[in-house]
Design a protein around this motif. Sequence first.
Motif, PDB file in Angstrom:
ATOM      1  N   SER A 109      53.492  19.603  25.647  1.00 51.81           N
ATOM      2  CA  SER A 109      52.474  20.192  26.496  1.00 51.81           C
ATOM      3  C   SER A 109      51.602  21.075  25.756  1.00 51.81           C
ATOM      4  CB  SER A 109      53.555  21.635  27.467  1.00 51.81           C
ATOM      5  OG  SER A 109      54.743  20.694  27.753  1.00 51.81           O
ATOM      6  N   MET A 110      51.641  21.652  24.458  1.00 49.14           N
ATOM      7  CA  MET A 110      50.962  22.249  23.710  1.00 49.14           C
ATOM      8  C   MET A 110      49.899  21.272  22.693  1.00 49.14           C
ATOM      9  SD  MET A 110      51.247  24.869  25.168  1.00 49.14           S
ATOM     10  CE  MET A 110      50.269  25.673  24.113  1.00 49.14           C
ATOM     11  N   MET A 111      49.969  20.020  22.312  1.00 47.63           N
ATOM     12  CA  MET A 111      50.020  18.615  21.491  1.00 47.63           C
ATOM     13  C   MET A 111      48.266  19.166  21.524  1.00 47.63           C
ATOM     14  SD  MET A 111      51.758  15.457  21.246  1.00 47.63           S
ATOM     15  CE  MET A 111      53.585  16.040  20.075  1.00 47.63           C
ATOM     16  N   PRO A 112      47.652  19.053  20.658  1.00 45.06           N
ATOM     17  CA  PRO A 112      46.460  18.230  20.177  1.00 45.06           C
ATOM     18  C   PRO A 112      45.359  17.098  21.106  1.00 45.06           C
ATOM     19  CG  PRO A 112      46.921  18.459  18.197  1.00 45.06           C
ATOM     20  CD  PRO A 112      47.862  19.094  19.080  1.00 45.06           C
TER      21      PRO A 112
ATOM     22  N   ARG B 174      45.127  23.326  29.184  1.00 48.09           N
ATOM     23  CA  ARG B 174      46.401  23.549  29.233  1.00 48.09           C
ATOM     24  C   ARG B 174      47.058  24.426  30.057  1.00 48.09           C
ATOM     25  NH1 ARG B 174      47.412  20.893  25.437  1.00 48.09           N
ATOM     26  NH2 ARG B 174      46.926  21.535  23.163  1.00 48.09           N
ATOM     27  N   SER B 175      48.316  24.164  30.729  1.00 46.57           N
ATOM     28  CA  SER B 175      48.743  25.082  30.960  1.00 46.57           C
ATOM     29  C   SER B 175      49.292  26.633  30.928  1.00 46.57           C
ATOM     30  CB  SER B 175      49.869  23.929  31.912  1.00 46.57           C
ATOM     31  OG  SER B 175      51.441  23.720  31.132  1.00 46.57           O
ATOM     32  N   ARG B 176      49.723  26.918  31.760  1.00 44.57           N
ATOM     33  CA  ARG B 176      49.879  28.201  31.789  1.00 44.57           C
ATOM     34  C   ARG B 176      51.480  28.521  31.674  1.00 44.57           C
ATOM     35  NH1 ARG B 176      47.159  33.309  35.029  1.00 44.57           N
ATOM     36  NH2 ARG B 176      45.384  32.659  33.782  1.00 44.57           N
ATOM     37  N   THR B 177      52.057  27.486  32.399  1.00 44.17           N
ATOM     38  CA  THR B 177      53.711  27.223  32.386  1.00 44.17           C
ATOM     39  C   THR B 177      53.642  25.898  32.873  1.00 44.17           C
ATOM     40  OG1 THR B 177      54.276  27.942  34.651  1.00 44.17           O
ATOM     41  CG2 THR B 177      53.992  29.690  33.392  1.00 44.17           C
ATOM     42  N   GLY B 178      54.851  25.411  32.356  1.00 43.65           N
ATOM     43  CA  GLY B 178      55.274  23.845  32.546  1.00 43.65           C
ATOM     44  C   GLY B 178      55.815  23.133  31.487  1.00 43.65           C
ATOM     45  N   HIS B 179      56.058  22.218  31.280  1.00 37.00           N
ATOM     46  CA  HIS B 179      56.543  20.979  30.799  1.00 37.00           C
ATOM     47  C   HIS B 179      55.835  19.222  30.815  1.00 37.00           C
ATOM     48  CE1 HIS B 179      58.415  23.897  28.406  1.00 37.00           C
ATOM     49  NE2 HIS B 179      59.817  24.279  28.966  1.00 37.00           N
ATOM     50  N   ILE B 180      55.425  18.628  30.242  1.00 39.70           N
ATOM     51  CA  ILE B 180      54.896  17.566  29.780  1.00 39.70           C
ATOM     52  C   ILE B 180      55.904  16.944  28.896  1.00 39.70           C
ATOM     53  CG2 ILE B 180      52.838  16.195  29.898  1.00 39.70           C
ATOM     54  CD1 ILE B 180      51.355  18.605  30.285  1.00 39.70           C
ATOM     55  N   LYS B 181      56.394  16.011  29.233  1.00 39.48           N
ATOM     56  CA  LYS B 181      57.436  15.203  28.490  1.00 39.48           C
ATOM     57  C   LYS B 181      57.212  13.949  28.622  1.00 39.48           C
ATOM     58  CE  LYS B 181      61.526  18.258  28.280  1.00 39.48           C
ATOM     59  NZ  LYS B 181      62.545  18.576  28.878  1.00 39.48           N
ATOM     60  N   PHE B 182      57.015  13.259  26.984  1.00 40.65           N
ATOM     61  CA  PHE B 182      56.426  11.780  27.316  1.00 40.65           C
ATOM     62  C   PHE B 182      57.671  10.996  25.725  1.00 40.65           C
ATOM     63  CE2 PHE B 182      53.489   8.098  25.052  1.00 40.65           C
ATOM     64  CZ  PHE B 182      53.295   7.498  26.692  1.00 40.65           C
TER      65      PHE B 182
ATOM     66  N   VAL C 218      48.708  25.782  36.388  1.00 39.01           N
ATOM     67  CA  VAL C 218      46.888  25.740  35.077  1.00 39.01           C
ATOM     68  C   VAL C 218      45.930  26.147  36.366  1.00 39.01           C
ATOM     69  CG1 VAL C 218      45.201  24.071  34.610  1.00 39.01           C
ATOM     70  CG2 VAL C 218      47.756  23.658  34.776  1.00 39.01           C
ATOM     71  N   TYR C 219      44.978  26.678  35.255  1.00 38.53           N
ATOM     72  CA  TYR C 219      44.210  28.172  36.083  1.00 38.53           C
ATOM     73  C   TYR C 219      43.366  27.653  35.788  1.00 38.53           C
ATOM     74  CZ  TYR C 219      48.144  31.251  37.783  1.00 38.53           C
ATOM     75  OH  TYR C 219      49.672  31.480  38.626  1.00 38.53           O
ATOM     76  N   TYR C 220      42.006  28.037  36.433  1.00 37.18           N
ATOM     77  CA  TYR C 220      40.562  27.822  36.148  1.00 37.18           C
ATOM     78  C   TYR C 220      40.593  29.653  36.534  1.00 37.18           C
ATOM     79  CZ  TYR C 220      40.240  23.243  36.115  1.00 37.18           C
ATOM     80  OH  TYR C 220      40.577  21.563  36.093  1.00 37.18           O
ATOM     81  N   GLY C 221      40.151  29.902  34.634  1.00 34.97           N
ATOM     82  CA  GLY C 221      39.751  31.677  35.353  1.00 34.97           C
ATOM     83  C   GLY C 221      41.113  32.252  36.456  1.00 34.97           C
ATOM     84  N   ALA C 222      40.361  32.828  37.235  1.00 36.00           N
ATOM     85  CA  ALA C 222      41.343  33.133  39.079  1.00 36.00           C
ATOM     86  C   ALA C 222      42.077  31.939  40.393  1.00 36.00           C
ATOM     87  CB  ALA C 222      41.075  34.441  38.850  1.00 36.00           C
ATOM     88  N   ILE C 223      41.885  30.868  39.893  1.00 41.81           N
ATOM     89  CA  ILE C 223      41.695  29.944  40.371  1.00 41.81           C
ATOM     90  C   ILE C 223      43.296  29.665  39.965  1.00 41.81           C
ATOM     91  CG2 ILE C 223      41.121  28.216  41.470  1.00 41.81           C
ATOM     92  CD1 ILE C 223      38.021  29.063  40.489  1.00 41.81           C
ATOM     93  N   HIS C 224      44.044  29.197  40.791  1.00 39.05           N
ATOM     94  CA  HIS C 224      45.423  28.512  40.928  1.00 39.05           C
ATOM     95  C   HIS C 224      45.158  27.422  40.718  1.00 39.05           C
ATOM     96  CE1 HIS C 224      50.076  29.357  40.594  1.00 39.05           C
ATOM     97  NE2 HIS C 224      49.757  28.371  39.971  1.00 39.05           N
ATOM     98  N   ALA C 225      44.859  26.105  40.123  1.00 37.63           N
ATOM     99  CA  ALA C 225      44.296  24.866  40.507  1.00 37.63           C
ATOM    100  C   ALA C 225      45.362  23.843  40.833  1.00 37.63           C
ATOM    101  CB  ALA C 225      43.203  24.601  38.946  1.00 37.63           C
ATOM    102  N   LEU C 226      46.747  23.910  39.428  1.00 36.85           N
ATOM    103  CA  LEU C 226      47.949  23.772  39.854  1.00 36.85           C
ATOM    104  C   LEU C 226      48.573  24.764  40.226  1.00 36.85           C
ATOM    105  CD1 LEU C 226      47.869  20.699  37.407  1.00 36.85           C
ATOM    106  CD2 LEU C 226      47.080  20.488  39.678  1.00 36.85           C
ATOM    107  N   GLN C 227      49.975  24.181  41.487  1.00 31.29           N
ATOM    108  CA  GLN C 227      51.008  25.499  41.759  1.00 31.29           C
ATOM    109  C   GLN C 227      51.967  24.585  41.776  1.00 31.29           C
ATOM    110  OE1 GLN C 227      49.991  27.277  44.913  1.00 31.29           O
ATOM    111  NE2 GLN C 227      47.576  27.282  44.895  1.00 31.29           N
ATOM    112  N   GLY C 228      52.558  24.785  40.256  1.00 36.88           N
ATOM    113  CA  GLY C 228      54.257  24.104  40.243  1.00 36.88           C
ATOM    114  C   GLY C 228      54.110  22.488  40.445  1.00 36.88           C
TER     115      GLY C 228
END
Length: 235
Positions: free
Chosen positions: A67-70, A53-61, A10-20
Amino acid sequence: MLLEVENLNVYYGAIHALQGVSFHVEEGEIVTLIGANGAGKSTTLRTISGLLRSRTGHIKFKGQDISMMPADQIVRLGISHVPEGRKIFAPLTVKENLLMGAYTRKDPNEIERSMQRVFASFPRLKERLNQLGGTLSGGEQQMLATGRGLMSRPTLLMMDEPSMGLSPILVEEIFNIIKDINSQGTSILLVEQNAQMALSISHRAYVLETGRIVLSGSAKEIAENPRVKEAYLGV
């Protein structure tokens, strides 16, 4: 598996907030994310609940990719988010705040039953039913935020810093209520600065540092880890 988070970036602009970031929550568990301010804990919860929104990765419930649900659809599936800083509706009464938590539900009888369950956990809210949210004490506002989160009847309740700004007595009360909510069958994903209290009620824990998970294990293992003791438990 109830919740599965896989390789979130996950990114905030150029900041890589969550990394894998990868972790999971089983049904019936209390799982805690601990870490310093800015480690990515709140970002993780906000991404799961659809606010980011994450740039990559998945969230399963429950096996379904969300991952892309509202965000409102994610609430309907059974995930509720009690945000940091409580975020109650100050001009609304306690009752109106609770009803806002049930906005995805239609059956008035079911909603009333949920409200009675909230009052069983938080009797003080029943006493203040017609009081404006903004006039409650900090502890009562936290109870209201948690009660509002429970009104959607979640399978997974995500709580962000529930003890922030509370007196030690109220902190203990809030954590006892979290344990009680869990004992009634709601799984909990907890983000908490008070690592000692959080680990004391959790089944498992993950340690986040600058957007990465650096440690994971049972709550007991994490609490006994020398690195965790020094950084987060003041031992």
